[in-house]
Design an enzyme around this catalytic site. Structure first.
Site, PDB file in Angstrom:
ATOM      1  N   ASN A  10      -2.444   5.618   3.046  1.00  0.00           N
ATOM      2  CA  ASN A  10      -1.962   5.189   1.729  1.00  0.00           C
ATOM      3  C   ASN A  10      -1.794   3.661   1.748  1.00  0.00           C
ATOM      4  OD1 ASN A  10      -0.050   4.400  -0.289  1.00  0.00           O
ATOM      5  ND2 ASN A  10       0.519   6.549  -0.544  1.00  0.00           N
ATOM      6  N   LYS A  13       1.719   2.159   0.896  1.00  0.00           N
ATOM      7  CA  LYS A  13       2.648   2.234   2.033  1.00  0.00           C
ATOM      8  C   LYS A  13       2.298   1.189   3.079  1.00  0.00           C
ATOM      9  CE  LYS A  13       3.511   7.160   2.625  1.00  0.00           C
ATOM     10  NZ  LYS A  13       3.378   8.254   3.613  1.00  0.00           N
ATOM     11  N   ASP A  72       6.824   9.689   6.203  1.00  0.00           N
ATOM     12  CA  ASP A  72       6.619  10.774   5.253  1.00  0.00           C
ATOM     13  C   ASP A  72       7.685  10.616   4.175  1.00  0.00           C
ATOM     14  OD1 ASP A  72       4.775  13.120   4.891  1.00  0.00           O
ATOM     15  OD2 ASP A  72       6.707  14.021   4.396  1.00  0.00           O
ATOM     16  N   PHE A 154       2.610   1.922  -6.534  1.00  0.00           N
ATOM     17  CA  PHE A 154       1.699   3.070  -6.402  1.00  0.00           C
ATOM     18  C   PHE A 154       2.497   4.348  -6.661  1.00  0.00           C
ATOM     19  CE2 PHE A 154       3.171   4.873  -2.344  1.00  0.00           C
ATOM     20  CZ  PHE A 154       3.956   3.835  -1.877  1.00  0.00           C
TER      21      PHE A 154
HETATM   22  P1  ITT Z   1      -0.093   9.193   4.531  1.00  0.00           P
HETATM   23  O1  ITT Z   1       0.340  10.610   4.818  1.00  0.00           O
HETATM   24  O2  ITT Z   1      -1.461   8.890   4.985  1.00  0.00           O
HETATM   25  O3  ITT Z   1       0.931   8.187   4.972  1.00  0.00           O
HETATM   26  P2  ITT Z   1       0.359  10.011   1.773  1.00  0.00           P
HETATM   27  O4  ITT Z   1       0.259   9.300   0.470  1.00  0.00           O
HETATM   28  O5  ITT Z   1      -0.345  11.336   1.889  1.00  0.00           O
HETATM   29  O6  ITT Z   1      -0.149   9.014   2.911  1.00  0.00           O
HETATM   30  P3  ITT Z   1       2.909  11.357   2.080  1.00  0.00           P
HETATM   31  O7  ITT Z   1       2.325  12.648   2.506  1.00  0.00           O
HETATM   32  O8  ITT Z   1       4.149  10.861   2.776  1.00  0.00           O
HETATM   33  O9  ITT Z   1       1.869  10.159   2.169  1.00  0.00           O
HETATM   34  O10 ITT Z   1       3.199  11.453   0.526  1.00  0.00           O
HETATM   35  C1  ITT Z   1       4.062  10.607  -0.075  1.00  0.00           C
HETATM   36  C2  ITT Z   1       3.784  10.583  -1.568  1.00  0.00           C
HETATM   37  O11 ITT Z   1       5.034  10.340  -2.221  1.00  0.00           O
HETATM   38  C3  ITT Z   1       2.871   9.428  -1.942  1.00  0.00           C
HETATM   39  O12 ITT Z   1       1.519   9.816  -1.985  1.00  0.00           O
HETATM   40  C4  ITT Z   1       3.402   9.031  -3.314  1.00  0.00           C
HETATM   41  O13 ITT Z   1       2.859   9.861  -4.309  1.00  0.00           O
HETATM   42  C5  ITT Z   1       4.882   9.355  -3.193  1.00  0.00           C
HETATM   43  N1  ITT Z   1       5.604   8.147  -2.760  1.00  0.00           N
HETATM   44  C6  ITT Z   1       6.123   7.870  -1.531  1.00  0.00           C
HETATM   45  N2  ITT Z   1       6.694   6.654  -1.498  1.00  0.00           N
HETATM   46  C7  ITT Z   1       6.537   6.151  -2.735  1.00  0.00           C
HETATM   47  C8  ITT Z   1       6.882   4.931  -3.347  1.00  0.00           C
HETATM   48  O14 ITT Z   1       7.488   3.958  -2.672  1.00  0.00           O
HETATM   49  N3  ITT Z   1       6.568   4.753  -4.620  1.00  0.00           N
HETATM   50  C9  ITT Z   1       5.939   5.708  -5.342  1.00  0.00           C
HETATM   51  N4  ITT Z   1       5.548   6.872  -4.845  1.00  0.00           N
HETATM   52  C10 ITT Z   1       5.836   7.105  -3.552  1.00  0.00           C
END
Ligand code: ITT
Length: 198
Positions: A10, A13, A72, A154
């Site tokens: 992501n 992140k 996560d 995002f």
């Molecule tokens: P990785 O596992 O590769 O790190 P991911 O996007 O799949 O990437 P997660 O499984 O932890 O990560 O999902 C977290 C989701 O929660 C992310 O895709 C966003 O939709 C949301 N999210 C997390 N932090 C956020 C933030 O700071 N602002 C907005 N949305 C966020």
């Protein structure tokens, strides 16, 4: 200099986490800087943020052989019984915008006082040299807006109004967001741990 891998696909992140690690004495690398194939993914089979952060850090750390951190995270909405929670990334098919639109639609009849929500981040660091893992936690309280506001960030940023700053995550600058947000809080604690790493 020892390498530190940020195990995320992501980009939102990645940018936030890189900012925090700049001052440490590690060479910070991303998945693109490793030999791991682009399509390789850790299956997030955990039922909790902790479980999935541990799975991502340990499996990616073992595969890369590098000191590895993984986050996560997700937003838990009271009126939706804690959803999307750990399923935030895959709550609905499509783009971030499509996912937050699903949330807004589900909440269209929820009154203002019942729109409370919480963002959570769990960050795990795994050291393949010692086979040790450590986790840190961060939370941020807020509410779900009625319509998207702000252009930055995002994920669910445009619909999450953070109580502490009185605006949505997407209206905040990166620095403002990181000072109060869930990941920033978990990263501040992780920074203290990594500072003392051999
Ligand atoms: P990785 O596992 O590769 O790190 P991911 O996007 O799949 O990437 P997660 O499984 O932890 O990560 O999902 C977290 C989701 O929660 C992310 O895709 C966003 O939709 C949301 N999210 C997390 N932090 C956020 C933030 O700071 N602002 C907005 N949305 C966020």
């Amino acid at each position: 200099m020892r390498k530190l891998l940020i195990a995320t696909h992501n980009l939102g992140k990645l940018e936030e986490m890189q900012g925090y690690l700049k001052e440490l004495s590690f060479e910070v690398v991303s998945m693109d800087d490793t030999d791991i194939p682009k399509e390789w993914r850790v299956e997030e089979v955990g039922q909790t943020f902790e479980g999935n952060a541990l799975i991502k850090a340990i499996i990616t750390g073992k595969k890369s052989g590098m000191l590895t951190i993984a986050d996560d995270s997700g937003v838990s909405i009271d009126a939706l019984n804690g959803e999307p929670g750990v399923k935030s990334a895959r709550y609905a098919k499509g783009t971030d915008k499509q996912r937050y639109e699903v949330v807004l639609e589900k909440m269209k009849d929820v009154p203002d006082e019942k729109r409370t929500a919480k963002f959570t981040s769990v960050i795990a660091v795994y050291d393949p040299m010692s086979d040790q893992v450590t986790v840190t936690y961060g939370e941020c309280l807020g509410r779900i807006t009625r319509e998207p506001k702000g252009e930055r960030g995002f994920g669910y940023d445009p619909i999450f109004f953070a109580d502490e700053i009185g605006k949505t995550y997407a209206e905040a600058t990166l620095e403002e967001k990181m000072r109060i947000d869930h990941r920033g809080r978990a990263m501040q604690k992780m920074y203290e741990i990594l500072k003392r790493f051999p």
